[in-house]
Design a protein around this motif. Structure first.
Motif, mmCIF file in Angstrom:
data_model
loop_
_atom_site.group_PDB
_atom_site.id
_atom_site.type_symbol
_atom_site.label_atom_id
_atom_site.label_comp_id
_atom_site.label_asym_id
_atom_site.label_seq_id
_atom_site.Cartn_x
_atom_site.Cartn_y
_atom_site.Cartn_z
ATOM 1 N N UNK A 24 0.822 -1.219 0.000
ATOM 2 C CA UNK A 24 0.000 0.000 0.000
ATOM 3 C C UNK A 24 0.857 1.271 0.000
ATOM 4 N N UNK A 25 2.119 1.127 -0.367
ATOM 5 C CA UNK A 25 3.005 2.279 -0.439
ATOM 6 C C UNK A 25 2.734 3.031 -1.742
ATOM 7 N N UNK A 26 2.579 4.328 -1.650
ATOM 8 C CA UNK A 26 2.271 5.124 -2.842
ATOM 9 C C UNK A 26 3.449 5.204 -3.800
ATOM 10 N N UNK A 27 4.640 5.019 -3.290
ATOM 11 C CA UNK A 27 5.844 5.146 -4.122
ATOM 12 C C UNK A 27 6.564 3.791 -4.169
ATOM 13 N N UNK A 28 5.964 2.832 -4.870
ATOM 14 C CA UNK A 28 6.562 1.494 -4.922
ATOM 15 C C UNK A 28 7.869 1.506 -5.697
ATOM 16 N N UNK A 29 8.015 2.468 -6.627
ATOM 17 C CA UNK A 29 9.271 2.554 -7.354
ATOM 18 C C UNK A 29 10.433 2.816 -6.385
ATOM 19 N N UNK A 30 10.249 3.775 -5.496
ATOM 20 C CA UNK A 30 11.280 4.086 -4.501
ATOM 21 C C UNK A 30 11.505 2.893 -3.584
ATOM 22 N N UNK A 31 10.425 2.239 -3.187
ATOM 23 C CA UNK A 31 10.515 1.078 -2.304
ATOM 24 C C UNK A 31 11.392 0.000 -2.925
ATOM 25 N N UNK A 32 11.201 -0.247 -4.220
ATOM 26 C CA UNK A 32 11.957 -1.294 -4.910
ATOM 27 C C UNK A 32 13.384 -0.844 -5.216
ATOM 28 N N UNK A 33 13.552 0.381 -5.650
ATOM 29 C CA UNK A 33 14.863 0.864 -6.091
ATOM 30 C C UNK A 33 15.809 1.073 -4.908
ATOM 31 N N UNK A 34 15.305 1.615 -3.821
ATOM 32 C CA UNK A 34 16.161 1.912 -2.677
ATOM 33 C C UNK A 34 16.289 0.739 -1.717
ATOM 34 N N UNK A 35 15.372 -0.217 -1.809
ATOM 35 C CA UNK A 35 15.417 -1.375 -0.945
ATOM 36 C C UNK A 35 14.533 -1.209 0.270
#
Length: 352
Positions: A24-35
């Motif tokens: 439910x994170x609005x910024x899944x790109x950041x979640x995946x890219x930054x770890x």
């Protein structure tokens, strides 16, 4: 071991898109890219573990539960099938996870690959090669109009069922001990889906089909038979694992099997227990090699969708498995086949 020394791994199955969707994170790109803490795959850990790509599954989760699945916590020989998921709910979650996949591509976190040429190019460029896969096709209507839309969007691999029934067939329940002969096979719509996938060059994954459904695909399909994340029933007598005749049918078709890391499909006692050694994983691979030959075996981790052995931990543990293969006496050529070359070859035969 540095990243340049790693044997690249192309993996037959992960549920990372589901994990990101359920975050439910609005910024899944950041979640995946930054770890992130928890889970099994993100970009930093993928690079550290030599994860070069794989089938990124979209799995419509059970409506009544927020967790990944209805997998039982302990072995049972009478576990019922989870209920069907309504088409509208499956369509909504499938589109949402597809959106995450394409947002990750726009953020340069991975490359969505529509051919084996795309996969090879992405790997050569150091980008994660993601093949759009669906696990359980509840989002597809029986007239198959949504199949055309999804294929145009990049869908290149699908499992007709997860371990539950739908309009196309019946999944195998999570039973131990049990044979995979647990119910009826494909419906007429399921048989039409197989033919449509052959025509569109969409790979069919047999991993969650029961025995009769497996037989139906084997009789209808003109493509190699593939189980992206399954193990050997003779070692672990789980209904999700492949029997001798199923392995024989896969070998006869020129197909392949990806080793599932889920401990309940590895262990002789069928338990989901992280205290599971690499030895049992190597034992399954040995047995698969005997049944299928060295061109028929790969990896299908089920990362982000299962409890995996503690020695692996997450995607950064892949080199430990590669080292275990080397310790078993596998040569570098065979290790490369298991790690990625066999998947590239089967994709060339199935999606082109």
């Amino acid at each position: 071991m540095t990243e340049t020394d790693l044997v690249p791994v192309f993996d037959g199955h992960n549920d990372t898109l589901l994990r990101l969707y359920q975050s439910k994170d609005a910024d899944v790109e950041k979640l995946f890219i930054e770890g992130t803490q928890g889970g099994h795959i993100d970009l930093p850990r993928a690079k550290k573990g030599g994860f070069a790509g794989g089938m990124f599954a979209i799995f419509p989760p059970p409506v009544e539960k927020s967790r990944r699945s209805a997998v039982p916590p302990a072995p049972s020989d009478s576990e019922p099938l989870p209920p069907e998921v309504p088409h509208a709910d499956a369509l909504a979650s499938t589109v949402a996870m597809a959106s995450i996949l394409f947002r990750l591509e726009r953020a340069s976190a991975l490359t969505v690959c529509r051919s084996v040429g795309d996969v090879r190019h992405a790997m050569a460029q150091g980008s994660i090669a993601a093949v759009f896969h669906i696990e359980g096709v509840e989002a597809i209507d029986t007239e198959l109009t949504m199949l055309d839309v999804l294929h145009a969007a990049g869908l290149r691999s699908l499992g007709i069922v997860w371990s539950r029934p739908n309009a196309f067939g019946h999944g195998v329940p999570f039973r131990f001990p049990s044979s995979p002969d647990t119910g009826p096979g494909l419906t007429d719509a399921g048989k039409a889906l197989v033919k449509a996938c052959n025509k569109l060059k969409i790979m069919i994954d047999l991993s969650h089909l029961n025995e009769k459904g497996f037989r139906d695909v084997a009789e209808i399909s003109d493509a190699p038979l593939v189980a992206t994340h399954s193990n050997v029933h003779a070692i672990c007598g789980h209904s999700r694992n492949l029997t001798e005749w199923q392995l024989g049918a896969i070998r006869e078709s020129g197909g392949m099997v990806g080793l599932n890391f889920a401990t309940g499909f590895l262990r002789e006692d069928g338990r989901m227990n992280a205290d599971t050694s690499l030895d049992i994983m190597v034992r399954h691979v040995d047995s698969l090699l005997q049944a299928l030959g060295e061109d028929g075996v790969g990896l299908g981790s089920d990362f982000d969708g299962a409890m995996i052995p503690a020695p692996i931990g997450d995607v950064t543990g892949l080199p430990k498995l590669i080292d275990a293969f080397a310790a078993r006496g596998f040569g570098s050529a065979l290790i490369e086949k298991i790690a990625y070359r066999n998947w590239l070859n089967i994709l060339e035969k199935t999606i082109g």
